[in-house]
Structure formats: C-alpha cells, structure tokens
Design an enzyme around this catalytic site. Structure first.
Site, mmCIF file in Angstrom:
data_model
loop_
_atom_site.group_PDB
_atom_site.id
_atom_site.type_symbol
_atom_site.label_atom_id
_atom_site.label_comp_id
_atom_site.label_asym_id
_atom_site.label_seq_id
_atom_site.Cartn_x
_atom_site.Cartn_y
_atom_site.Cartn_z
ATOM 1 N N ALA A 294 9.144 -7.292 14.877
ATOM 2 C CA ALA A 294 8.162 -6.246 15.170
ATOM 3 C C ALA A 294 8.346 -5.731 16.601
ATOM 4 O O ALA A 294 8.260 -4.525 16.860
ATOM 5 C CB ALA A 294 6.753 -6.796 14.984
ATOM 6 N N GLY B 240 -3.418 -3.004 12.436
ATOM 7 C CA GLY B 240 -2.205 -2.224 12.199
ATOM 8 C C GLY B 240 -2.254 -1.238 11.050
ATOM 9 O O GLY B 240 -1.206 -0.737 10.639
ATOM 10 N N LYS C 61 0.839 -1.203 0.000
ATOM 11 C CA LYS C 61 0.000 0.000 0.000
ATOM 12 C C LYS C 61 0.880 1.262 0.000
ATOM 13 O O LYS C 61 0.358 2.371 -0.022
ATOM 14 C CB LYS C 61 -0.860 0.031 1.273
ATOM 15 C CG LYS C 61 -1.803 -1.144 1.434
ATOM 16 C CD LYS C 61 -3.161 -0.811 0.841
ATOM 17 C CE LYS C 61 -4.193 -1.879 1.104
ATOM 18 N NZ LYS C 61 -4.097 -3.013 0.190
ATOM 19 N N SER C 62 2.204 1.084 0.067
ATOM 20 C CA SER C 62 3.071 2.253 0.241
ATOM 21 C C SER C 62 2.976 3.270 -0.902
ATOM 22 O O SER C 62 2.929 4.473 -0.633
ATOM 23 C CB SER C 62 4.522 1.807 0.446
ATOM 24 O OG SER C 62 4.608 1.127 1.675
ATOM 25 N N TYR D 74 -2.729 -6.254 9.523
ATOM 26 C CA TYR D 74 -3.849 -5.400 9.129
ATOM 27 C C TYR D 74 -4.590 -5.993 7.938
ATOM 28 O O TYR D 74 -4.060 -6.818 7.201
ATOM 29 C CB TYR D 74 -3.378 -3.970 8.821
ATOM 30 C CG TYR D 74 -2.511 -3.863 7.602
ATOM 31 C CD1 TYR D 74 -1.142 -3.999 7.712
ATOM 32 C CD2 TYR D 74 -3.070 -3.645 6.341
ATOM 33 C CE1 TYR D 74 -0.340 -3.924 6.597
ATOM 34 C CE2 TYR D 74 -2.264 -3.565 5.218
ATOM 35 C CZ TYR D 74 -0.907 -3.707 5.355
ATOM 36 O OH TYR D 74 -0.125 -3.636 4.240
ATOM 37 N N LYS E 57 14.735 -16.159 23.245
ATOM 38 C CA LYS E 57 14.644 -14.967 22.389
ATOM 39 C C LYS E 57 14.287 -13.736 23.216
ATOM 40 O O LYS E 57 14.852 -12.647 23.031
ATOM 41 C CB LYS E 57 13.572 -15.211 21.329
ATOM 42 C CG LYS E 57 14.033 -14.895 19.927
ATOM 43 C CD LYS E 57 12.864 -14.946 18.966
ATOM 44 C CE LYS E 57 12.815 -16.247 18.193
ATOM 45 N NZ LYS E 57 11.628 -16.309 17.303
ATOM 46 N N GLY F 155 5.220 -11.442 21.714
ATOM 47 C CA GLY F 155 6.180 -11.746 20.658
ATOM 48 C C GLY F 155 7.565 -11.233 21.003
ATOM 49 O O GLY F 155 7.728 -10.436 21.945
ATOM 50 N N LYS G 43 14.660 -6.328 5.544
ATOM 51 C CA LYS G 43 14.951 -5.260 6.506
ATOM 52 C C LYS G 43 16.337 -5.382 7.137
ATOM 53 O O LYS G 43 16.993 -4.370 7.393
ATOM 54 C CB LYS G 43 13.870 -5.226 7.600
ATOM 55 C CG LYS G 43 12.522 -4.740 7.075
ATOM 56 C CD LYS G 43 11.489 -4.658 8.178
ATOM 57 C CE LYS G 43 10.151 -4.190 7.605
ATOM 58 N NZ LYS G 43 9.125 -4.020 8.641
ATOM 59 N N GLY H 193 9.934 -11.053 18.071
ATOM 60 C CA GLY H 193 10.548 -11.025 16.741
ATOM 61 C C GLY H 193 10.858 -9.606 16.304
ATOM 62 O O GLY H 193 10.965 -8.689 17.133
HETATM 63 P P1 ATR Z 1 8.252 -10.599 12.900
HETATM 64 O O1 ATR Z 1 9.421 -10.019 12.200
HETATM 65 O O2 ATR Z 1 6.935 -10.441 12.197
HETATM 66 O O3 ATR Z 1 8.155 -10.195 14.327
HETATM 67 P P2 ATR Z 1 9.496 -13.126 13.497
HETATM 68 O O4 ATR Z 1 10.783 -12.442 13.746
HETATM 69 O O5 ATR Z 1 9.467 -14.363 12.687
HETATM 70 O O6 ATR Z 1 8.452 -12.178 12.820
HETATM 71 O O7 ATR Z 1 8.819 -13.400 14.911
HETATM 72 C C1 ATR Z 1 7.584 -13.990 15.017
HETATM 73 C C2 ATR Z 1 7.123 -13.908 16.461
HETATM 74 O O8 ATR Z 1 5.802 -14.443 16.538
HETATM 75 C C3 ATR Z 1 7.976 -14.737 17.412
HETATM 76 O O9 ATR Z 1 8.084 -14.028 18.627
HETATM 77 C C4 ATR Z 1 7.141 -16.019 17.603
HETATM 78 O O10 ATR Z 1 7.284 -16.605 18.874
HETATM 79 P P3 ATR Z 1 8.492 -17.622 19.226
HETATM 80 O O11 ATR Z 1 9.740 -16.809 19.251
HETATM 81 O O12 ATR Z 1 8.139 -18.126 20.574
HETATM 82 O O13 ATR Z 1 8.471 -18.663 18.144
HETATM 83 C C5 ATR Z 1 5.758 -15.444 17.531
HETATM 84 N N1 ATR Z 1 4.729 -16.435 17.160
HETATM 85 C C6 ATR Z 1 4.482 -16.966 15.953
HETATM 86 N N2 ATR Z 1 3.414 -17.798 15.998
HETATM 87 C C7 ATR Z 1 2.964 -17.771 17.284
HETATM 88 C C8 ATR Z 1 1.893 -18.411 17.992
HETATM 89 N N3 ATR Z 1 1.045 -19.235 17.374
HETATM 90 N N4 ATR Z 1 1.744 -18.127 19.302
HETATM 91 C C9 ATR Z 1 2.580 -17.279 19.931
HETATM 92 N N5 ATR Z 1 3.614 -16.658 19.334
HETATM 93 C C10 ATR Z 1 3.811 -16.896 18.028
#
Ligand code: ATR
Length: 272
Positions: free
Chosen positions: A131, A238, A16-17, A216, A156, A127, A66, A129
């Site tokens: 984000a 989002g 959408k950017s 989103y 993590k 989470g 990224k 990750g």
């Molecule tokens: P992003 O860059 O979108 O944050 P990512 O770096 O792959 O993606 O991270 C995904 C996050 O979603 C991780 O924190 C993952 O948890 P784990 O580190 O415990 O694996 C989390 N995640 C993905 N599916 C999930 C689920 N069903 N329940 C809880 N956490 C989930």
C-alpha cells in the site's frame, strides 16, 4: 454484446468493484458489463489471458495477484513499477498494459474529497508494504514539506528509500517519532485487519488534522480510536480511496472520469 471488464482476486465475494463500476457506467452513460472472478492460485495468468481472448477489455486486480498481474503485463506505468504491483490492466492492440491507481486514488480522496492538500504539510505514512509502495510517488509529487515513512522493519523501509531517493522523503523508526507532529497521518499498515495498533509514541497525533485509515468498513479501528482520543477532528477510512482508484481505472479504460461523490456516499459506513 457490451464491453466487458472484471475484477479478479481471491477471495472475491466481498468485492465492491462491480457495484462501483456499475454505478459509474450509469452516471457516465456508458454501456459495459463488469463482473467478478475468483482467481486460481495455480492458473491466474491463464484466467486473465482467457478473459482477454473472450473479448475482455480490462481488469482490476486485487489481493493476492497484484504482483503477478504486474509481471504478466507487456508495458507498465512508472507508478506501477515503483509499487511493483498492478491494480488495473488494459488489453489494447494485442498488448497488456499495467497501472496502479491505489496511490493516486488515496491522494485524490485526501486532497479533493476531504479537502486536505499535501502541499507544504508534514505527512506521516505508516507501513512499508504494498500500500505504501503505491502511495509514495503520488504523495511526493503532491509536494509535502516532509514525508516521513515509519515502519517496524527498517530494512524494508530502507529498501524503499533506496529505490526512491527524494529530498523530502525520510524514513524513521516508530520510537524516533516521539515529540514530533504531523498534519496528516495515514495508516497504511495491515495492523487494523487484525485489530492491532501500530506502535506510535503517545502524543504524536496531538496536532494532526486528518487521520486516515486505509482499511475500510471496519468502523473505528484502534488507530482511529487513538487519533480520536488525541483530539484529531477529521477521521477517515479508505472507502473514498476505493472509489477514487476505481474512477481512475474507469477513466483509463473509457476516456471519461465519472462523478464519485454519490458513489462514496452510498458506500460509506459511519465511523462509530
Ligand atoms: P500491504 O500490501 O497491505 O501493504 P504487506 O505488504 O503485507 O501488506 O505490508 C504490511 C505492512 O503492515 C508492513 O509494513 C508491516 O510492517 P513490518 O514491515 O514492520 O512488518 C505493517 N504492519 C503489520 N502489522 C503491524 C502492526 N501491528 N504494527 C505496525 N505495523 C504493522
């Protein structure tokens, strides 16, 4: 020729950017061109450098580039360093500058558009990750009474806490959340992309005022449905974050921050 910008990612067809930046340019009276490039896994860096040598002034970076964009830069902002990711680049004086506006975009959406300041509130971030990495620093700077980060993989979460040791930041397992309550809860996991629900104990959202889903355009995700079932009045996805991070990049490149309200309204798909 007008000033050139572009977003690069793979896939890029749903971005959408260009629409957002096109609308910003209109409302801010700025003359620019903003395109979309399908990134190549082999030649991403060469594509960025080519875009720059063709006269490009800046780029937005989306998945999965990224981290590579961050590494390619000559100079990186503090929030980009903590996120270890760049979502925007600026080409200036022969150098590449890296920024990450995802976290500040999210914060602005929550505080300014949704009217829920973080100061002195209990905030739960799900989470650990990319984000969450982007959101941590802006969130802590907003002064919550406590910021709890819950993740399935504790290694993590611990690694993140070790990088950013802050008195208001606490990491937690999901099951340890049992019996606790939070004012604002943000689902920054990728669970919703596969229709999954983070393993939140029953009742954790009972006193929550705002449940925010980072994904989103997915309607009521399992997380938002759970929040609704527990009586959370304010549900958001989002889209506002997407527009606010774009506005930050626009301001960084052009020196003018565009109005975001009309653009958010235009992109919003009702949550149902
Ligand atoms: P992003 O860059 O979108 O944050 P990512 O770096 O792959 O993606 O991270 C995904 C996050 O979603 C991780 O924190 C993952 O948890 P784990 O580190 O415990 O694996 C989390 N995640 C993905 N599916 C999930 C689920 N069903 N329940 C809880 N956490 C989930």
């Amino acid at each position: 020729m007008s000033d050139r910008y572009a977003v690069i990612g793979r896939p890029i067809n749903h971005t959408k950017s260009p629409l957002i930046h096109g609308l910003f340019a209109q409302v801010a009276g700025q003359c620019l061109e903003y395109g979309a490039l399908e990134g190549e896994l082999e030649g991403f860096e060469a594509q960025v450098l080519q875009f720059r040598s063709d006269g490009g002034l800046g780029m937005n970076i989306t998945a999965p580039f990224k981290l590579r964009a961050f590494e390619l830069a000559d100079q990186r902002s503090e929030r980009a360093q903590l996120a270890r990711a760049a979502n925007a680049l600026k080409f200036e004086d022969g150098r590449i500058f890296a920024e990450n506006f995802d976290g500040i975009g999210l914060l602005r959406d929550i505080e300014e558009n949704l009217g829920e300041p973080l100061a002195n509130r209990r905030v739960l971030l799900l989470g650990a990750g990319g984000a969450v990495r982007g959101a941590l620093l802006p969130f802590l700077q907003a002064g919550p009474s406590e910021l709890v980060l819950a993740n399935r993989d504790m290694a993590k979460a611990l690694a993140l806490r070790n990088e950013l040791d802050h008195p208001r930041l606490r990491i937690s397992r999901y099951e340890e959340l049992e019996g606790q309550s939070f004012d604002i809860v943000v689902n920054a996991t990728s669970a919703s992309l596969t229709g999954e629900l983070p393993p939140l104990p029953e009742g954790v959202l009972g006193a929550t005022q705002l449940a925010y889903e980072l994904a989103y355009g997915k309607g009521l995700t399992p997380f938002l449905r759970m929040a609704q079932a527990q009586g959370v009045v304010r549900l958001a996805d989002g889209v506002g974050m997407l527009v606010e991070q774009a506005a930050e990049a626009f301001a960084w490149w052009r020196g003018v921050r565009p109005e975001t309200r009309a653009v958010i309204d235009r992109l919003t798909i009702p949550l149902e």
